[in-house]
Design an enzyme around this catalytic site. Structure first.
Site, PDB file in Angstrom:
ATOM      1  N   GLY A  18       0.808  -1.216   0.000  1.00  0.00           N
ATOM      2  CA  GLY A  18       0.000   0.000   0.000  1.00  0.00           C
ATOM      3  C   GLY A  18       0.842   1.266   0.000  1.00  0.00           C
ATOM      4  O   GLY A  18       0.479   2.255  -0.643  1.00  0.00           O
ATOM      5  N   ASP A  19       1.955   1.248   0.697  1.00  0.00           N
ATOM      6  CA  ASP A  19       2.859   2.396   0.723  1.00  0.00           C
ATOM      7  C   ASP A  19       3.353   2.715  -0.689  1.00  0.00           C
ATOM      8  O   ASP A  19       3.340   3.876  -1.111  1.00  0.00           O
ATOM      9  CB  ASP A  19       4.035   2.107   1.652  1.00  0.00           C
ATOM     10  CG  ASP A  19       5.056   3.224   1.684  1.00  0.00           C
ATOM     11  OD1 ASP A  19       4.683   4.367   2.013  1.00  0.00           O
ATOM     12  OD2 ASP A  19       6.230   2.959   1.368  1.00  0.00           O
ATOM     13  N   ALA A  20       3.752   1.689  -1.415  1.00  0.00           N
ATOM     14  CA  ALA A  20       4.248   1.891  -2.784  1.00  0.00           C
ATOM     15  C   ALA A  20       3.141   2.382  -3.714  1.00  0.00           C
ATOM     16  O   ALA A  20       3.346   3.298  -4.516  1.00  0.00           O
ATOM     17  CB  ALA A  20       4.851   0.591  -3.315  1.00  0.00           C
TER      18      ALA A  20
END
Length: 128
Positions: A18-20
């Site tokens: 999700g961060d990416a």
């Protein structure tokens, strides 16, 4: 991956994905009008900070389904030790957002797109 496999993925791994995905979305959002690399960087960093992510989660909370709220809860509970500069509660909410984004990226991309469009993204002034 099928749904059974995705449900075995840890919240930390979902947050990692999700961060990416979130950073790529933010980078794409600020692509136009053209800017300097420094300006792009400043705009993106302002949005991917834990404090900004925590605010974005609150912006979306009323739009989330019960399943999505459960993913958010799991993400918050799985948040590791925050960096020294970030309050643990804020870090947990930011991790929750990343977990939700990772989950939706793998399970329901149209829903992810719908939620990302609801984010309150604004251009911060760039100091040179």
């Amino acid at each position: 991956m099928n749904l059974a496999q995705i449900q075995q993925v840890s919240p930390a791994a979902l947050a990692y994905i999700g961060d990416a995905v979130y950073e790529l979305y933010i980078r794409t959002n600020y692509l136009l009008p053209p800017k300097t690399a420094y300006a792009y960087h400043q705009l993106v960093v302002a949005q991917v900070r834990a404090e900004s992510q925590a605010l974005q989660l609150e912006c979306l909370r009323d739009c989330l389904t019960p399943t999505e709220l459960e993913i958010v809860r799991r993400g918050r509970n799985a948040a590791n030790r925050p960096p020294k500069r970030v309050d643990a509660e804020i870090y947990g909410r930011a991790t929750s957002l990343e977990t939700l984004i990772g989950y939706l990226y793998l399970t329901n991309f149209p829903r992810l797109s719908q939620l990302l469009q609801k984010l309150n993204l604004r251009e911060a002034p760039v100091n040179k």
